[in-house]
Design an enzyme around this catalytic site. Structure first.
Site, PDB file in Angstrom:
ATOM      1  N   GLU A 117       0.799  -1.220   0.000  1.00  0.00           N
ATOM      2  CA  GLU A 117       0.000   0.000   0.000  1.00  0.00           C
ATOM      3  C   GLU A 117       0.836   1.276   0.000  1.00  0.00           C
ATOM      4  O   GLU A 117       0.804   2.047   0.975  1.00  0.00           O
ATOM      5  CB  GLU A 117      -0.950   0.010   1.212  1.00  0.00           C
ATOM      6  N   GLU A 119      -5.257  -8.639   1.131  1.00  0.00           N
ATOM      7  CA  GLU A 119      -5.889  -8.246   2.403  1.00  0.00           C
ATOM      8  C   GLU A 119      -7.369  -7.987   2.168  1.00  0.00           C
ATOM      9  O   GLU A 119      -7.750  -7.321   1.198  1.00  0.00           O
ATOM     10  CB  GLU A 119      -5.312  -6.940   2.973  1.00  0.00           C
TER      11      GLU A 119
HETATM   12  O1  IFM Z   1      -3.984  -2.912   9.381  1.00  0.00           O
HETATM   13  C1  IFM Z   1      -3.947  -2.395   8.090  1.00  0.00           C
HETATM   14  C2  IFM Z   1      -2.789  -2.986   7.324  1.00  0.00           C
HETATM   15  O2  IFM Z   1      -1.578  -2.758   7.952  1.00  0.00           O
HETATM   16  C3  IFM Z   1      -2.719  -2.384   5.944  1.00  0.00           C
HETATM   17  N1  IFM Z   1      -3.984  -2.477   5.274  1.00  0.00           N
HETATM   18  C4  IFM Z   1      -5.149  -2.030   5.980  1.00  0.00           C
HETATM   19  C5  IFM Z   1      -5.217  -2.700   7.346  1.00  0.00           C
HETATM   20  C6  IFM Z   1      -6.475  -2.237   8.098  1.00  0.00           C
HETATM   21  O3  IFM Z   1      -6.470  -0.858   8.272  1.00  0.00           O
END
Ligand code: IFM
Length: 452
Positions: A170, A353
């Protein structure tokens, strides 16, 4: 207990689809003494930076309990574990390798392989060594070259034991939240800072990709980007334009350079000193082919036109929300996956994710998180619909294996499918964890038996 179900003929139930769980170093590891400081240590020490004034010094003490945690992952029956390496744990300030820190990851990876799990390693999940931030961090082009050196050291130690490397997690968050709005470490602000940081992050990705490919030709190499579907508040031309600008500024800013070697049109709106310093050859380095794209998705965002800015966020009202205040929008997940597939010729995709923070309660040793089960069920089905529409998706990782340090919100938000008692470090599999494990195990009786 409610179940997570998929249609019986879903390709996600075939044996080739990868189901996993994900974490990141700073969010779970603790053991600050075993590594150099990073930008999040510094940020956490600033007043009011973190909602509950906490930090990552202890977190889930994963460095202490890693064997037990791998046992736990294995007990869920998943195919893969996505973890990140802490740059300040493995690299000393003089550029040499911290052998003890690196050994931690070598042992971890070896143990995962012993248990037949695929290992997905992310090199940068936001914990930049403070010694690099002191020299400008991601505003300094040299940081991209330091990242290349670090990537080479990790590839040398872990090699092709790693199934898939991701350079960055990200970069939107590192650049926009960390250097433009300042709500994440290192807390810098300004459009120019955000855009410059983003460019150096993408350059770092490209430089690292070169060495990773050379050293580990049989591993997969990619990057993880987060996307939020951008919707207009109304059908008006102005609101639609606002949503388009937001999409370019937050989503396409990271994907277009990788796929088409250029920044989106909205770059024209920036003043000369807000634009990134793009040097000849940079875009070629950034746009080298990747083997897979990691996509993180949580929610959509609604935008309206605004006289002062190009776009303005409209906060959700009267909608089902997670504990983060994020709207629960599985259809928008399918939508963005299909849109990206239509706009670009993408490599295979892994959903690296997806998950939800909910207001969990541990009662009599159980967390009955039906709301999270529902989130997983609807979002996994959204992925399935995208696959049916032709998107090439190879795997799905639940965020997160266990409750952990949720950045500026500290430990106040719980994303885990495993509950962590931060006083005792006791792990308790939530009902969602059991439901996820059931889904993974159901594959033996699902699609596979369906095609016999
Ligand atoms: O916890 C975070 C993660 O580190 C990166 N993506 C989003 C998740 C939730 O906010």
């Amino acid at each position: 207990m409610p179940k997570i179900t998929l249609p019986a003929n879903s390709l996600m139930l075939s044996k080739d689809f990868v189901f996993g769980v994900a974490t990141s170093s700073f969010q779970i590891e603790g053991d600050r003494k075993g590594r150099q400081d990073c930008i999040w240590d510094t940020f956490c020490s600033q007043p009011n930076a973190i909602e509950d004034s906490s930090n990552g010094d202890i977190a889930c003490e994963h460095v202490e309990y890693w064997q037990q945690d791998i046992e736990l992952i294995d007990s869920l029956g998943v195919d893969a574990y996505r973890l990140s390496i802490s740059w300040p744990r493995v690299m000393n300030e003089d550029g040499s390798v911290n052998e003890l820190g690196m050994r931690f990851y070598v042992n971890l990876v070896d143990e995962l392989l012993k248990r037949n799990m695929k290992v997905f390693v992310t090199l940068y999940h936001w914990d930049l060594p403070q010694y690099l931030e002191d020299q400008g961090g991601w505003l300094n082009r040299e940081t991209a070259f330091a990242f290349q050196t670090y990537a080479a050291a990790v590839a040398n130690a872990l090699g092709e034991k790693v199934y898939a490397y991701a350079t960055l997690n990200e970069p939107f968050c590192s650049a926009y939240l960390g250097y433009e709005t300042g709500v994440h470490a290192p807390g810098k602000t300004g459009v120019g800072n955000g855009r410059k940081a983003a460019h150096h992050l993408l350059l770092a990705h490209g430089l690292a990709l070169k060495v990773l490919r050379q050293q580990c030709p049989n591993s997969l190499h990619g990057i993880v980007l987060n996307f939020s579907t951008c919707h207009a508040q109304s059908e008006s031309a102005q609101d639609k334009q606002a949503a388009k600008w937001a999409d370019e500024y937050h989503n396409q800013w990271y994907l277009k350079p990788l796929m088409h070697a250029e920044y989106p049109e909205i770059i024209e709106k920036l003043s000369a000193d807000e634009r990134p310093d793009v040097i000849d050859g940079d875009m070629d380095i950034i746009s080298q082919p990747i083997d897979y794209l990691g996509i993180n998705y949580y929610t959509r965002t609604v935008y309206e036109a605004d006289n002062q800015q190009w776009f303005k966020v409209v906060p959700p009202v009267d909608k089902p929300l997670t504990a983060m205040g994020w709207e629960i929008t599985p259809d928008a997940f399918t939508e963005i996956l299909v849109d990206l597939h239509t706009q670009y010729t993408l490599p295979p995709i892994y959903i690296t994710e997806n998950g939800a923070a909910m207001n969990d309660e541990l009662v009599d040793g159980q967390v009955k998180d039906d709301d999270r089960i529902d989130y997983f069920r609807t979002h996994l089905n959204a992925v399935n619909t995208a696959i049916e529409k032709g998107v090439n998706i190879k795997g799905y990782f639940a965020w997160s294996l266990m409750d952990n340090f949720e950045w500026a919100l500290g430990y106040s938000k719980r994303f885990g499918i495993v509950h962590v008692d931060y006083n005792t470090q006791k792990r308790t599999v939530k009902q969602s964890g059991h439901a996820y494990a059931e889904l993974v195990k159901s594959r033996i009786n699902g699609y596979i038996s369906g095609i016999k």
